[in-house]
Write a protein that holds these residues in place. Structure first.
Motif, mmCIF file in Angstrom:
data_model
loop_
_atom_site.group_PDB
_atom_site.id
_atom_site.type_symbol
_atom_site.label_atom_id
_atom_site.label_comp_id
_atom_site.label_asym_id
_atom_site.label_seq_id
_atom_site.Cartn_x
_atom_site.Cartn_y
_atom_site.Cartn_z
ATOM 1 N N GLY A 97 65.160 54.881 33.472
ATOM 2 C CA GLY A 97 66.480 54.527 32.990
ATOM 3 C C GLY A 97 66.526 53.141 32.372
ATOM 4 N N HIS A 98 67.129 53.046 31.198
ATOM 5 C CA HIS A 98 67.334 51.774 30.505
ATOM 6 C C HIS A 98 68.837 51.528 30.420
ATOM 7 C CE1 HIS A 98 63.158 52.337 29.530
ATOM 8 N NE2 HIS A 98 63.106 51.281 28.743
ATOM 9 N N ILE A 99 69.277 50.336 30.810
ATOM 10 C CA ILE A 99 70.700 50.009 30.776
ATOM 11 C C ILE A 99 71.039 49.360 29.446
ATOM 12 C CG2 ILE A 99 72.573 48.749 31.875
ATOM 13 C CD1 ILE A 99 71.360 50.988 33.602
ATOM 14 N N TRP A 100 71.900 50.036 28.683
ATOM 15 C CA TRP A 100 72.344 49.537 27.386
ATOM 16 C C TRP A 100 73.706 48.860 27.512
ATOM 17 C CZ3 TRP A 100 70.130 49.804 22.463
ATOM 18 C CH2 TRP A 100 68.914 50.496 22.394
ATOM 19 N N ARG A 101 73.882 47.810 26.719
ATOM 20 C CA ARG A 101 75.185 47.161 26.571
ATOM 21 C C ARG A 101 75.697 47.410 25.156
ATOM 22 N NH1 ARG A 101 77.690 42.008 25.038
ATOM 23 N NH2 ARG A 101 75.753 41.348 24.016
ATOM 24 N N ALA A 102 76.951 47.843 25.059
ATOM 25 C CA ALA A 102 77.596 48.009 23.758
ATOM 26 C C ALA A 102 78.890 47.209 23.760
ATOM 27 C CB ALA A 102 77.864 49.480 23.464
ATOM 28 N N ARG A 103 79.291 46.707 22.602
ATOM 29 C CA ARG A 103 80.459 45.827 22.489
ATOM 30 C C ARG A 103 81.455 46.407 21.493
ATOM 31 N NH1 ARG A 103 78.879 40.003 20.676
ATOM 32 N NH2 ARG A 103 78.982 40.964 18.601
ATOM 33 N N SER A 104 82.739 46.230 21.801
ATOM 34 C CA SER A 104 83.772 46.719 20.896
ATOM 35 C C SER A 104 83.708 45.962 19.566
ATOM 36 C CB SER A 104 85.159 46.567 21.527
ATOM 37 O OG SER A 104 85.404 45.225 21.899
ATOM 38 N N MET B 88 74.326 46.589 21.607
ATOM 39 C CA MET B 88 73.881 45.205 21.517
ATOM 40 C C MET B 88 72.490 45.007 22.112
ATOM 41 S SD MET B 88 76.479 44.130 19.948
ATOM 42 C CE MET B 88 76.060 42.397 19.864
ATOM 43 N N GLY B 89 71.960 46.020 22.763
ATOM 44 C CA GLY B 89 70.618 45.911 23.318
ATOM 45 C C GLY B 89 70.543 46.336 24.773
ATOM 46 N N ILE B 90 69.327 46.307 25.314
ATOM 47 C CA ILE B 90 69.051 46.712 26.691
ATOM 48 C C ILE B 90 69.107 45.483 27.588
ATOM 49 C CG2 ILE B 90 67.277 47.646 28.241
ATOM 50 C CD1 ILE B 90 66.288 49.283 25.778
ATOM 51 N N VAL B 91 69.813 45.588 28.720
ATOM 52 C CA VAL B 91 69.959 44.439 29.621
ATOM 53 C C VAL B 91 69.111 44.569 30.885
ATOM 54 C CG1 VAL B 91 72.274 43.917 28.787
ATOM 55 C CG2 VAL B 91 71.998 45.410 30.783
ATOM 56 N N LEU B 92 68.711 45.788 31.247
ATOM 57 C CA LEU B 92 67.882 45.981 32.443
ATOM 58 C C LEU B 92 67.083 47.262 32.258
ATOM 59 C CD1 LEU B 92 67.713 44.178 34.997
ATOM 60 C CD2 LEU B 92 69.102 45.889 36.181
ATOM 61 N N GLN B 93 65.795 47.199 32.639
ATOM 62 C CA GLN B 93 64.905 48.337 32.452
ATOM 63 C C GLN B 93 63.694 48.181 33.371
ATOM 64 O OE1 GLN B 93 62.855 48.229 28.571
ATOM 65 N NE2 GLN B 93 63.542 46.113 28.377
ATOM 66 N N PRO B 94 62.878 49.228 33.509
ATOM 67 C CA PRO B 94 61.640 49.073 34.271
ATOM 68 C C PRO B 94 60.731 48.043 33.589
ATOM 69 C CG PRO B 94 62.146 51.396 33.906
ATOM 70 C CD PRO B 94 63.073 50.611 33.030
ATOM 71 N N ASP B 95 60.264 47.067 34.356
ATOM 72 C CA ASP B 95 59.404 46.032 33.790
ATOM 73 C C ASP B 95 58.603 45.373 34.905
ATOM 74 O OD1 ASP B 95 61.166 44.271 35.094
ATOM 75 O OD2 ASP B 95 62.308 43.855 33.283
ATOM 76 N N ALA B 96 57.989 44.262 34.607
ATOM 77 C CA ALA B 96 57.139 43.582 35.585
ATOM 78 C C ALA B 96 57.934 43.061 36.776
ATOM 79 C CB ALA B 96 56.399 42.429 34.909
ATOM 80 N N GLN B 97 59.261 42.926 36.616
ATOM 81 C CA GLN B 97 60.103 42.437 37.709
ATOM 82 C C GLN B 97 60.665 43.564 38.572
ATOM 83 O OE1 GLN B 97 59.993 39.146 38.043
ATOM 84 N NE2 GLN B 97 58.731 39.211 36.183
ATOM 85 N N ALA C 57 59.618 47.682 44.324
ATOM 86 C CA ALA C 57 59.023 48.945 44.760
ATOM 87 C C ALA C 57 60.071 50.000 45.100
ATOM 88 C CB ALA C 57 58.109 48.691 45.953
ATOM 89 N N TRP C 58 61.201 49.600 45.664
ATOM 90 C CA TRP C 58 62.216 50.561 46.091
ATOM 91 C C TRP C 58 62.907 51.251 44.910
ATOM 92 C CZ3 TRP C 58 67.164 49.946 44.332
ATOM 93 C CH2 TRP C 58 67.507 48.684 43.826
ATOM 94 N N GLU C 59 62.788 50.688 43.715
ATOM 95 C CA GLU C 59 63.518 51.231 42.570
ATOM 96 C C GLU C 59 63.017 52.604 42.148
ATOM 97 O OE1 GLU C 59 63.760 48.386 39.387
ATOM 98 O OE2 GLU C 59 64.145 46.733 40.770
ATOM 99 N N GLY C 60 61.752 52.891 42.325
ATOM 100 C CA GLY C 60 61.240 54.221 42.065
ATOM 101 C C GLY C 60 61.152 54.585 40.598
ATOM 102 N N GLN C 61 60.965 55.872 40.347
ATOM 103 C CA GLN C 61 60.670 56.375 39.010
ATOM 104 C C GLN C 61 61.907 56.600 38.153
ATOM 105 O OE1 GLN C 61 58.957 59.644 40.906
ATOM 106 N NE2 GLN C 61 56.918 58.757 41.129
ATOM 107 N N GLN C 62 63.071 56.743 38.777
ATOM 108 C CA GLN C 62 64.297 56.986 38.000
ATOM 109 C C GLN C 62 64.913 55.683 37.493
ATOM 110 O OE1 GLN C 62 67.182 59.521 39.924
ATOM 111 N NE2 GLN C 62 68.778 59.070 38.441
ATOM 112 N N ALA C 63 64.699 54.605 38.187
ATOM 113 C CA ALA C 63 65.348 53.334 37.854
ATOM 114 C C ALA C 63 64.978 52.873 36.436
ATOM 115 C CB ALA C 63 64.950 52.272 38.877
ATOM 116 N N VAL C 64 65.946 52.199 35.817
ATOM 117 C CA VAL C 64 67.170 51.693 36.426
ATOM 118 C C VAL C 64 68.240 52.779 36.259
ATOM 119 C CG1 VAL C 64 68.925 49.890 36.357
ATOM 120 C CG2 VAL C 64 66.542 49.315 35.861
ATOM 121 N N ALA C 65 68.843 53.204 37.382
ATOM 122 C CA ALA C 65 69.622 54.434 37.366
ATOM 123 C C ALA C 65 71.111 54.237 37.132
ATOM 124 C CB ALA C 65 69.405 55.192 38.692
#
Length: 324
Positions: free
Chosen positions: A126-133, A148-157, A160-168
Motif C-alpha cells: 500500500g502506498h499513501i497518496w495525498r491529493a489537494r483541492s 501531490m505525491g506519495i507520503v508513506l510507503q514500504p521503504d527502509a524505515q 517488522a509489524w507492518e507486514g506485506q499489506q502496509a501501508v494499509a
C-alpha cells in the motif's frame, strides 16, 4: 445509544446508487460537517466487493438524505501484481490551513504476485497518496483534486509489524503543534493481526516519520483495528472510532494528548429491533465519523453488510451515540 435510523440511510435501491452503477456498496472513508452540511467522502465498490473501487463525494443537510456529487478518484482497471493503483481506498478529508486547501489521503494497492509466493487475491504494498483541492479555500471541498505525491510507503524505515499489506491506511490529525498519522499494516503469510502505528510530521504534507518500534504498534486492540477516524472533542480530548471485532459493534478509544490511547471499548450501533446488518465479526464494517453535535451527542455514519436476494451489499447506516 441515544438514537438510530431505521434501516440503512443509503441502500442498494438509492437512486444515485443505481445511477452510478454501484454494485456492491460502500467501504471506508470519512464524513465531516462544514457550515451545517455533511460531506461524505467514501469508497464505492462499483463492481466486485473490495476489489473494484472508486472514491465519491456525497452531501446531506441532515445526515439522512444524501445526494451524490461526483467521483473524486478512480482506480486503474485490471487488478494485477504490476498495477499499483488497482484499488484506491480513501481514508481522510482534511482542510490544511497552511495551503488554504482541502487534502485527501488515500491508499493504492497492487495485487499479490503468485509467481513470488504471494496471494493473488490479497492487497500488497500500500502506498499513501495525498491529493489537494484545485480550488482554494473551504469552498474547494467539491473538487477537483490533484495528486501531490506519495507520503508513506514500504521503504527502509518500515517496521517488522507492518507486514506485506502496509501501508494499509492513513489518518492524519493535529495534536499541539505536531501532526500525527495513524497508519495500518497486516502480514498475509504467515497470517498476522491487523495493528496500527503512528507517524509524525511538522507539516501535513510531510515529510512523515514513523514513531520508533518501541512505540509502534499501538496497544489499543489485541488482534484487529482498521480505518481509524480521529476527532477533537469540545473538552480537548481526542476520540478515535474504528472498525473492530464484534457483532454489530464498532470500537473507540480516547486520548488526553492525541498520542497515548486507551484500550478499546466496543459499542453496538444497531439495537436488537433494528439489526439490519448481518451478524458476526466484519459484518459491521467501518465508522466514517463521530461528529460532536451542538446537543453533545455524536452523529456516527458507518458501513455494514446486508444481504439482498442472497447478494452482498455494503449499505450505509446512521446512529446517534452519547459518550461521557
Amino acid at each position: 445509544m441515544a438514537a438510530e435510523h431505521r434501516g440503512p440511510i443509503i441502500d442498494a435501491d438509492n437512486p444515485d446508487v443505481l445511477a452510478s452503477a454501484n454494485q456492491s456498496g460502500f467501504e471506508t472513508g470519512q464524513v465531516i460537517k462544514l457550515d451545517g452540511i455533511y460531506h461524505m467522502f467514501v469508497n464505492e465498490m462499483f463492481g466486485r466487493a473490495h476489489l473494484d473501487m472508486r472514491v465519491a463525494h456525497w452531501i446531506s443537510a441532515d445526515a439522512v438524505q444524501w445526494k451524490r456529487q461526483a467521483t473524486i478518484v478512480n482506480s486503474i482497471p485490471g487488478r494485477t501484481a504490476t498495477n499499483p493503483r488497482s484499488e484506491v481506498w480513501l481514508n481522510t478529508i482534511i482542510f490544511n490551513e497552511t495551503e488554504n486547501a482541502w487534502n485527501i489521503f488515500y491508499v493504492a494497492y497492487r495485487a499479490g504476485d503468485s509467481t513470488k509466493g504471494e496471494i493473488s487475491g490479497n492487497d500488497y504494498a500500500g502506498h499513501i497518496w495525498r491529493a489537494r483541492s484545485v480550488v482554494p479555500g473551504k469552498t474547494g471541498i467539491d473538487g477537483p483534486y490533484a495528486d501531490m505525491g506519495i507520503v508513506l510507503q514500504p521503504d527502509a524505515q518500515s517496521q517488522a509489524w507492518e507486514g506485506q499489506q502496509a501501508v494499509a491506511s492513513f489518518f492524519p490529525y493535529k495534536a499541539g503543534r505536531t501532526w500525527y498519522g495513524l497508519y495500518a499494516g497486516h502480514n498475509h503469510i504467515p497470517r498476522g493481526p491487523w495493528p496500527i502505528g503512528m507517524a509524525f510530521a511538522e507539516k501535513l504534507n510531510g515529510p512523515w516519520t514513523r514513531l520508533p518500534a518501541e512505540f509502534n504498534p499501538l496497544k489499543i486492540a489485541d488482534t484487529f483495528i482498521e480505518n481509524p477516524v480521529v476527532s477533537r472533542l469540545k473538552d480537548g480530548r481526542y476520540l478515535m472510532v474504528f472498525d473492530s471485532f464484534g457483532d454489530r459493534e464498532i470500537g473507540y478509544s480516547l486520548s488526553a494528548d492525541g498520542v497515548h490511547w486507551d484500550k478499546e471499548t466496543r459499542v453496538k450501533v444497531q439495537s436488537p429491533g433494528n439489526s439490519w446488518a448481518e451478524a458476526g465479526d466484519h459484518s459491521m464494517r467501518t465508522p466514517l465519523c463521530a461528529i460532536e453535535e451542538a446537543d453533545g451527542n455524536f452523529t456516527v455514519i458507518y458501513t455494514a453488510l446486508k444481504k439482498i436476494n442472497n447478494r452482498k451489499f455494503y449499505a450505509i447506516g446512521k446512529c446517534t451515540l452519547a459518550w461521557k
